[in-house]
Each structure stands twice: as C-alpha cells, then as structure tokens.
Design an enzyme around this catalytic site. Structure first.
Site, PDB file in Angstrom:
ATOM      1  N   LYS A 199       0.850  -1.186   0.000  1.00 20.53           N
ATOM      2  CA  LYS A 199       0.000   0.000   0.000  1.00 20.53           C
ATOM      3  C   LYS A 199       0.886   1.235   0.000  1.00 20.53           C
ATOM      4  O   LYS A 199       1.461   1.618   1.014  1.00 20.53           O
ATOM      5  CB  LYS A 199      -0.935   0.064   1.209  1.00 20.53           C
ATOM      6  CG  LYS A 199      -2.067   1.101   0.982  1.00 20.53           C
ATOM      7  CD  LYS A 199      -2.652   1.643   2.266  1.00 20.53           C
ATOM      8  CE  LYS A 199      -1.919   2.843   2.792  1.00 20.53           C
ATOM      9  NZ  LYS A 199      -2.002   4.052   1.914  1.00 20.53           N
TER      10      LYS A 199
ATOM     11  N   GLU B  49      10.319   2.216  10.264  1.00 23.70           N
ATOM     12  CA  GLU B  49      11.331   3.247  10.041  1.00 23.70           C
ATOM     13  C   GLU B  49      10.591   4.569  10.061  1.00 23.70           C
ATOM     14  O   GLU B  49       9.765   4.851   9.195  1.00 23.70           O
ATOM     15  CB  GLU B  49      12.031   3.010   8.702  1.00 23.70           C
ATOM     16  CG  GLU B  49      13.354   3.752   8.574  1.00 23.70           C
ATOM     17  CD  GLU B  49      13.231   5.018   7.759  1.00 23.70           C
ATOM     18  OE1 GLU B  49      13.172   6.098   8.381  1.00 23.70           O
ATOM     19  OE2 GLU B  49      13.182   4.939   6.534  1.00 23.70           O
TER      20      GLU B  49
ATOM     21  N   CYS C  95      13.497  11.857   5.790  1.00 25.58           N
ATOM     22  CA  CYS C  95      13.529  11.542   7.219  1.00 25.58           C
ATOM     23  C   CYS C  95      14.931  11.645   7.794  1.00 25.58           C
ATOM     24  O   CYS C  95      15.093  11.839   9.001  1.00 25.58           O
ATOM     25  CB  CYS C  95      12.938  10.148   7.475  1.00 25.58           C
ATOM     26  SG  CYS C  95      13.722   8.845   6.508  1.00 25.58           S
TER      27      CYS C  95
ATOM     28  N   GLU D 133       9.733  17.393  14.066  1.00 24.88           N
ATOM     29  CA  GLU D 133      10.082  17.218  12.656  1.00 24.88           C
ATOM     30  C   GLU D 133       9.237  18.157  11.798  1.00 24.88           C
ATOM     31  O   GLU D 133       8.018  18.035  11.730  1.00 24.88           O
ATOM     32  CB  GLU D 133       9.853  15.766  12.250  1.00 24.88           C
ATOM     33  CG  GLU D 133      10.444  15.406  10.915  1.00 24.88           C
ATOM     34  CD  GLU D 133      10.326  13.921  10.612  1.00 24.88           C
ATOM     35  OE1 GLU D 133      11.216  13.392   9.942  1.00 24.88           O
ATOM     36  OE2 GLU D 133       9.338  13.299  11.044  1.00 24.88           O
TER      37      GLU D 133
END
Length: 493
Positions: A190, A264, A298, A397
């Site tokens: 997905k 992750e 990231c 973030e």
C-alpha cells in the site's frame, strides 16, 4: 525563480496507467465509484486518479497473497531462481528509467535529476543486490551434545504488508519489496495515497520479470485501506515507513496480532560542525543536508550544531548560499528544489515559520520573506538561527527545507545537544580530526552517522533508527534478515 511551465505531453501520458485500478492476484481490477485525484504539486492540477480501496479490497489482496504463498509458487523456488527474477526486474527498471523518473517527478515534485540518478537507479540496485543475495539464504549444521543431526533452516515469514510514505515512493517501496521477495515472501503493497503512480507501474514490471500471480499485489487509498491491511489476520509481517505517530499505532496493532513488524520513522538529525572542519565543505554539506527533496527526507540534516569560534561565519555563509539554490519546475534539469508534495505539507512548514516569527527566532534565507507566485506548493530554504534546545523547531520534525542552527562550546556539549531529541535516525560530524570522528560517532544515538558528508547511501549499508525513529533495519544483509525466520531441525541418530 524558474517559471513553472505545464509538463510536456510525454510526461503526462504516463499518468494514464491504471487509473482507478488495483492489482490483486495477478490481475487489474477497476474500482469505478471510489476514486481519489492525483495532483501535480508543481501546478496544483489533477493529472490522474487512483482507486480508494476498502476493507473488502484489502481482504481479497491478502487472500491472494496467502494463497500464492501456501501454493509455493514463489517460496518453493530455489533462491537462485527467485534471484534471477529480481535481476530481471532490475533490468526492466533500467530499461524504463526515463519513464519511471518522469512519473516520480510528476507525482512527488522531486527534481527530475534526482528522480533519475537517485530514486530510479537505487531501485534497480536494490533489485540487483537482493537478487544476488537470494541464492545465499541457507541454514547451518550445529554440533550438539546429544546424538542428533542438528541443523537450521532460514524460511520466509509469509505475507508481508509493505506500507510506504509519499516522499520516496520508489526507493522506500523497493527497500521492502526486494528483500521480502528475495526471502520467498508474498507482498501486499500500500503506497501513500499521495504518490501511488510508480507503485502501480511496478506491478506491471514485476509481472513482466516473472513474479507469479498473487505474489505481489498493490492496493491504493488512504487510512481505511492502511488500517485494514495492518489489522488483517492473514498478514505475517508489517513493514512500515512513515511518521512516528502512525508507526506507534501500527506497532501496537502488530503486537496484538503477534505479527513481525519493522518501523522506520521520523528523524531530527543533528549535523555537528567542529571548528577544525573545512568551512566551505561544511556549508555545502549543510545545504545539501536540509534542502534535498525539499527537506522531505527523514534523514535530513535539519539541525546544525556549530562550534562557537566559527558560528557566525557558518550562519552567514549558509544564509547567503540558500539564496542561490534553484527552485522551480521539477521537470527542469537545473532544478534543485521542486514543490512540496502537497498542500498539507506546505502548510505545515508555513505554520512553523509563522511561529518562528512570533517567537523572535532569527529567520534568515529566502524563505524568511518569500511567498509563492505559482499555483504549486513551493517553499524556499529557511535558516533559523540562535534557536533554543527546547524549542519546537529543534524538537519536532518540520519535514520541509528549514534548518535550525545552534552554537556549542565543547565536544561533550555537542554530543548532548545532538542526542537531546526524541529521534535517532541519522547524524553527521564535520571535522579534520579522525580520532574525534570515531569518538563522537560512537557517542551519537543514531542508526547512521556520516563523517565529512551527508546523505550518501548504499544498498549494502543498513538503515534504521534509535529511539522514536523506529526499529528494524532496511538495506544490507540485515534488511534481508528482517524477512526471514529460523527453524531448527534435530534428527535422532
């Protein structure tokens, strides 16, 4: 700023692939009444549609993957045979390099030179790497005190749910798909609902390479599809890349179902510049570290820690350099920063910058006063200097082209500041002292540390996080291990 032109016709024709379709059990299925638009982030215009899978669609995909696994059409093949199919997939990716690169840039806003040289080429390398490793999957004979013939077998887990984010659709998908298939698993993939086009194209390429029906399936859609997939009882492992918040929810669900899981997650990576570093090289590295992929990375070097004797010099140089980073049409070969992938990502960055102005943070660079003059979702590089360690700009973030800069006085302070966030995905050290480099690298709480550089990755080197950046590893032989389990066999003599 480079003007944003409409993409050429040859780029848009690729988006006509499989509009509103799912790939289940080796066949394309049209979903006529549940569609989601695909938006070109450079123009804000609709370029295609994808299917919005529901729980029934997901269940059918998982059943197809389970039936293919149980039938042994893939896991029953010798590792060398699976490897040959993955090598064929690598060759097809290279053959369709330009098509895939344009599709990736059109879907994500990523500059074409990066889509071609990094995303597509790395995808081919991953298929080649794990295609080669597939032949080396083997157990070992063990010596026991009892009169037994004892050995181990390395076996596939079963059905893998691969759930991937919007920012690197090809690379982050194949970092799961390639080792999962090499190990003999079947896959339900997905992709992000924002960037699904290359995942759909990959279904065709893997089929052409020789992957049997049901071994690789693609479902598209949003949170309903993702939730159904992670909760499906037929899934043996969930491999997820994305936000820490969603990763926690997925890990919790996997715990309830006793599924294998790797996650992750986010990062807030520190790049430490010591006074003995080559300042020009350090500034170039810092720029590359936070503007690459418009900061939607990231492992972006979004925090810069600079030793105080060169702090003002570095801040001034980075702010000046940021003014000259080319921003524009992602299909222009000279573009370095394309648009953010969608409006919600741009708004998140703007919200942080509005808060920075209110908090009296020193805001530098072109992003300090720049507003887009196009219909696309463009942001410019922004530097936030003299930022407090406990500020949200350091601790959260942002996921855009925004860099915080802080001074430090000692090596110990630099390490403390670098480790003082919830995240631990990557870090960097810029220094001429090799002894210091080893010492600081050992002290940093991060899964990957660069010395005198940033962002260089190789499929042979594992990637993964500490702390809230997740657990498990992708790439390298460690990435293959995540898709295997060990069986012990003891035969009485």
């Amino acid at each position: 700023m480079t003007s944003i032109a409409n993409p050429p016709a040859e780029a848009t024709t690729a988006t006509a692939i499989r509009p509103g379709q799912l790939f289940i059990g080796g066949a394309w299925e049209t979903v006529p009444d549940r569609r989601r638009p695909v938006i070109d982030p450079a123009t804000g215009s609709e370029i295609s549609t994808i299917a919005e899978a529901d729980a029934d669609d997901v269940a059918r995909a998982v059943r197809a993957a389970r039936q293919a696994f149980d039938a042994g059409s893939w896991c029953g093949l010798p590792g060398r045979a699976r490897g040959r199919v993955l090598l064929a997939a690598a060759a097809l990716v290279r053959e369709h390099r330009e098509e895939l690169a344009r599709l990736e840039s059109l879907d994500t806003g990523k500059p074409i030179m990066f889509s071609r040289m990094i995303d597509v080429d790395t995808t081919a390398q991953m298929f080649e790497y794990y295609g080669s490793l597939a032949a080396s999957i083997e157990g070992s004979v063990r010596s026991t005190a009892a009169p037994m013939m004892a050995y181990t077998r390395r076996e596939a887990l079963g059905v893998v749910a691969a759930i991937t984010p919007f920012n690197f659709p090809l690379v982050l998908s194949v970092s799961k798909i390639a080792p999962a298939l090499a190990a003999g698993n079947t896959v339900v993939h997905k992709p992000s609902e924002e960037t699904s086009l290359t995942a759909l194209r990959m279904a065709d390429l893997l089929t052409e390479a020789g992957v049997p029906a049901g071994v690789f399936n693609v479902i598209t859609g949003g949170s309903e599809a993702g939730r159904a997939l992670t909760e499906a009882p037929g899934v043996d492992k969930v491999a997820f890349t994305g936000s820490t918040a969603v990763g926690r929810a997925i890990a919790a669900a996997a715990g309830q179902n006793l599924q294998h899981v790797t996650v992750e997650l986010g990062g807030k990576s520190a790049n430490i510049v010591f006074a003995d570093a080559d300042v020009h090289q350090a500034v170039t590295t810092a720029i590359n570290g936070f503007v690459y992929n418009t900061g939607q990375f990231c492992m972006a070097g979004s925090r810069l820690l600079v030793e105080r004797p060169i702090y003002d010099q570095v801040v001034e140089a980075i702010a000046a350099a940021a003014e000259h980073v080319p921003v524009g049409d992602p299909l222009d070969e000279g573009t370095v920063i394309g648009p953010m992938t969608g409006p919600r990502h741009l708004e998140k960055v703007r919200a942080f910058l509005r808060r920075a102005a209110e908090d009296e943070v020193r805001v530098l660079g072109p992003g300090a006063s720049w507003e887009s003059d196009t219909a696309g979702y463009f942001a410019r590089p922004t530097v936030l200097a003299d930022v407090a360690q406990d500020s949200p700009f350091v601790q959260e973030e942002i996921f855009g082209p925004v860099l915080t800069v802080q001074p430090f006085d000692t090596e110990e302070e630099a390490i403390r500041l670098a480790n003082d966030t919830p995240y631990g995905l990557a870090a960097g050290i810029q220094t001429a002292d090799v002894t210091r480099a080893h010492r600081v690298a050992a002290a940093l709480q991060a899964g990957l540390v660069w010395v005198n550089g940033w962002g260089v990755l190789d499929v042979a080197m594992p990637i993964g996080g500490y702390k809230a950046s997740g657990y498990g590893r992708e790439c390298g032989p460690e990435g293959l291990d995540e898709y295997l389990q060990t069986k012990s066999v003891l035969i009485s003599l």
